[in-house]
Enzyme design. Structure first.
Site, PDB file in Angstrom:
ATOM      1  N   HIS A  69      -4.201   1.243   7.797  1.00  0.00           N
ATOM      2  CA  HIS A  69      -2.871   1.878   7.756  1.00  0.00           C
ATOM      3  C   HIS A  69      -2.843   3.011   6.719  1.00  0.00           C
ATOM      4  O   HIS A  69      -2.367   4.117   7.007  1.00  0.00           O
ATOM      5  CB  HIS A  69      -1.827   0.794   7.427  1.00  0.00           C
ATOM      6  CG  HIS A  69      -0.414   1.278   7.335  1.00  0.00           C
ATOM      7  ND1 HIS A  69       0.574   0.845   8.199  1.00  0.00           N
ATOM      8  CD2 HIS A  69       0.187   2.138   6.471  1.00  0.00           C
ATOM      9  CE1 HIS A  69       1.717   1.442   7.866  1.00  0.00           C
ATOM     10  NE2 HIS A  69       1.513   2.216   6.820  1.00  0.00           N
ATOM     11  N   GLU A  70      -3.369   2.741   5.534  1.00  0.00           N
ATOM     12  CA  GLU A  70      -3.305   3.743   4.455  1.00  0.00           C
ATOM     13  C   GLU A  70      -4.279   4.896   4.698  1.00  0.00           C
ATOM     14  O   GLU A  70      -3.965   6.048   4.382  1.00  0.00           O
ATOM     15  CB  GLU A  70      -3.564   3.095   3.090  1.00  0.00           C
ATOM     16  CG  GLU A  70      -2.595   1.981   2.696  1.00  0.00           C
ATOM     17  CD  GLU A  70      -1.122   2.349   2.828  1.00  0.00           C
ATOM     18  OE1 GLU A  70      -0.773   3.539   2.688  1.00  0.00           O
ATOM     19  OE2 GLU A  70      -0.314   1.436   3.090  1.00  0.00           O
ATOM     20  N   CYS A  85       6.058   0.150   7.376  1.00  0.00           N
ATOM     21  CA  CYS A  85       5.691   1.276   6.524  1.00  0.00           C
ATOM     22  C   CYS A  85       6.889   1.664   5.663  1.00  0.00           C
ATOM     23  O   CYS A  85       8.010   1.725   6.162  1.00  0.00           O
ATOM     24  CB  CYS A  85       5.277   2.440   7.415  1.00  0.00           C
ATOM     25  SG  CYS A  85       4.778   3.894   6.482  1.00  0.00           S
ATOM     26  N   LEU A  86       6.650   1.913   4.380  1.00  0.00           N
ATOM     27  CA  LEU A  86       7.739   2.284   3.478  1.00  0.00           C
ATOM     28  C   LEU A  86       8.422   3.584   3.920  1.00  0.00           C
ATOM     29  O   LEU A  86       9.586   3.809   3.631  1.00  0.00           O
ATOM     30  CB  LEU A  86       7.221   2.439   2.041  1.00  0.00           C
ATOM     31  CG  LEU A  86       6.605   1.182   1.411  1.00  0.00           C
ATOM     32  CD1 LEU A  86       6.146   1.480  -0.011  1.00  0.00           C
ATOM     33  CD2 LEU A  86       7.566   0.014   1.423  1.00  0.00           C
ATOM     34  N   GLY A 100       0.839  -1.185   0.000  1.00  0.00           N
ATOM     35  CA  GLY A 100       0.000   0.000   0.000  1.00  0.00           C
ATOM     36  C   GLY A 100       0.877   1.240   0.000  1.00  0.00           C
ATOM     37  O   GLY A 100       2.019   1.185   0.475  1.00  0.00           O
ATOM     38  N   HIS A 122      -2.667   7.271   6.962  1.00  0.00           N
ATOM     39  CA  HIS A 122      -1.716   8.165   6.282  1.00  0.00           C
ATOM     40  C   HIS A 122      -2.432   9.411   5.764  1.00  0.00           C
ATOM     41  O   HIS A 122      -1.878  10.513   5.813  1.00  0.00           O
ATOM     42  CB  HIS A 122      -1.080   7.461   5.071  1.00  0.00           C
ATOM     43  CG  HIS A 122       0.187   6.707   5.394  1.00  0.00           C
ATOM     44  ND1 HIS A 122       1.281   7.298   5.961  1.00  0.00           N
ATOM     45  CD2 HIS A 122       0.522   5.405   5.195  1.00  0.00           C
ATOM     46  CE1 HIS A 122       2.241   6.391   6.109  1.00  0.00           C
ATOM     47  NE2 HIS A 122       1.803   5.235   5.657  1.00  0.00           N
ATOM     48  N   GLN A 132       3.180   9.872   1.229  1.00  0.00           N
ATOM     49  CA  GLN A 132       4.456   9.141   1.196  1.00  0.00           C
ATOM     50  C   GLN A 132       5.303   9.463  -0.035  1.00  0.00           C
ATOM     51  O   GLN A 132       6.451   9.035  -0.121  1.00  0.00           O
ATOM     52  CB  GLN A 132       4.206   7.632   1.258  1.00  0.00           C
ATOM     53  CG  GLN A 132       3.579   7.212   2.575  1.00  0.00           C
ATOM     54  CD  GLN A 132       3.463   5.712   2.646  1.00  0.00           C
ATOM     55  OE1 GLN A 132       2.480   5.153   2.206  1.00  0.00           O
ATOM     56  NE2 GLN A 132       4.479   5.061   3.191  1.00  0.00           N
TER      57      GLN A 132
HETATM   58 NI    NI Z   1       2.741   3.408   5.637  1.00  0.00          NI
END
Ligand code: NI
Length: 165
Positions: A130-131, A88-89, A46, A134, A51
């Site tokens: 999670h997304e 998380c990226l 995701g 964000h 991000q």
């Molecule tokens: Ni993330």
């Protein structure tokens, strides 16, 4: 399609509540193509617009058979509880155990601006949550107690130093 640079913690944009998506045009489609490309390139499931440095309420995901674009996402229903690892990226995928709802229903707009609802469970529900977080300026570490949060941040900074990203 272009792989964009991933914005990393503690960049301000990750802590901002995103602006609503209002234009459902070719630019949005191109942006989402880039977001998928960037997500796959970094082996994520995701990716949200903040991000890649854009304070927008928008994410893409491809997780456990659910591939979608979600503009202006909201979680309209949750149930149950799951405890599992999450990363998380924007934090170099340093994992932490986070308690989340087992099931979640997402409401969002697709690339054409059409509203849809989608229910998921397990890891895909975790991804919805999670997304969507964000898009609200929240990171998964915000769900952790202070001590554990600081530990994850320390680990992330160490990984960054070691791999020099
Ligand atoms: Ni993330």
């Amino acid at each position: 399609m272009t792989v964009r640079k991933i914005t990393e913690y503690p960049d301000d944009v990750l802590a901002k509540v995103g602006k609503p998506v209002t234009e459902f045009d070719d630019d949005l489609k191109a942006l989402c193509d880039d977001m998928f490309e960037t997500m796959y390139d970094d082996h994520g499931v995701g990716l949200a617009a903040p991000q890649i440095g854009l304070p927008l309420r928008l994410f893409v995901m491809d997780c456990e058979g659910i591939k979608l674009v979600a503009a202006n996402p909201e979680i309209i229903e949750t149930s149950g509880e799951q405890t599992g690892q999450e990363g998380c990226l924007s934090l170099e995928k340093v994992p932490a155990v986070v308690v989340r709802a087992e099931k979640a229903t997402l409401r969002a707009q697709d690339l054409n601006g059409e509203w849809f609802e989608k229910e998921a469970e397990g890891y895909a529900a975790r991804c919805f949550l999670h997304e969507t977080d964000h898009c609200d300026g929240k990171l998964f570490i915000d769900h952790l107690p202070k001590m554990r949060r600081e530990m994850i941040i320390k680990k992330f900074k160490k990984e960054k130093k070691v791999y020099g990203k």
